[in-house]
Every structure is written in structure tokens, then in C-alpha cells.
Design a protein around this motif. Sequence first.
Motif, short mmCIF file in Angstrom:
data_model
loop_
_atom_site.label_atom_id
_atom_site.label_comp_id
_atom_site.label_asym_id
_atom_site.label_seq_id
_atom_site.Cartn_x
_atom_site.Cartn_y
_atom_site.Cartn_z
N LEU A 298 -8.53 0.21 2.13
CA LEU A 298 -7.84 -0.19 3.37
C LEU A 298 -6.33 -0.17 3.24
N GLU A 299 -5.82 -0.68 2.14
CA GLU A 299 -4.37 -0.78 1.96
C GLU A 299 -3.72 0.60 1.97
N TRP B 272 -4.95 3.48 3.19
CA TRP B 272 -5.10 4.18 4.48
C TRP B 272 -4.24 3.56 5.57
N GLN B 273 -4.06 2.24 5.54
CA GLN B 273 -3.20 1.61 6.54
C GLN B 273 -1.74 2.02 6.35
N GLN B 274 -1.32 2.27 5.12
CA GLN B 274 0.04 2.74 4.85
C GLN B 274 0.26 4.15 5.37
N PRO C 250 -1.75 4.28 9.95
CA PRO C 250 -1.89 2.94 10.51
C PRO C 250 -2.70 2.87 11.81
N ASP C 251 -2.89 4.00 12.47
CA ASP C 251 -3.63 4.01 13.73
C ASP C 251 -5.14 4.05 13.54
N ASP D 94 -8.64 2.52 12.64
CA ASP D 94 -9.27 1.21 12.55
C ASP D 94 -10.43 1.28 11.57
N THR E 115 -11.89 -1.42 10.19
CA THR E 115 -12.49 -2.74 10.04
C THR E 115 -13.98 -2.68 9.76
#
Length: 106
Positions: free
Chosen positions: A50-51, A53-55, A58-59, A61, A63
Amino acid sequence: MATLTDDEIIDTAYDIFLELASDNLDSADIILFNLQFEDIGAAELYTPDLEIWQQHQPDIDLTNQELYAEVLIGLADNSDHINNVFARVLLSRDKSQKLCHIIWKD
């Protein structure tokens, strides 16, 4: 929802990697990969990080991680740990969704 098997995910990620590698990796990395992949190459399935891919995306989701898979493609060390990652490929497990994102080696 029809889902891809783990083997289908790895095969799909590897096929996409091979198709796009020449446009996204340095020539030296491509030569290294081609010379060493048969002996120490790896394409391994993971739960998406997650960390990371969010960097980079960021779009997205993530979850519900059960809907996605991450495949690391690279060269492994003696303990079969991929220590030289050429690409991280994020794919949807849902056969009807054609989501694919790649983080290439810098």
C-alpha cells in the motif's frame, strides 16, 4: 466476479513486462535481465504494498487488497529473495477489469 488465478496473474504481468521493458528500462538493465533471468530470474506474486503504490499512484483505491495482486519481476539472490527489482506490476484479479500499473526500476 470471475477472477484470475495466481498463475494467470504472474503470466499476465510477465507478458506485459516483456512487452514494455524496452521502452522503460535502460539498455544495460535489459541486457542484464536477459543474460541472468534463466538462472536467477523471478516473477513473484505479493499482496500489494500500500505504501509504495500510494506514493506512485495515489488515485488507486487499494483498500480491498483481495481485488489486486502485485508481481515483482527481477533477479534473486541466493536465498531466492528478489533483490534487483526491474518492475512492480499491479493487476486487478477481476478478469473483467483491465487495470495494470507498473513501477519501473529507476
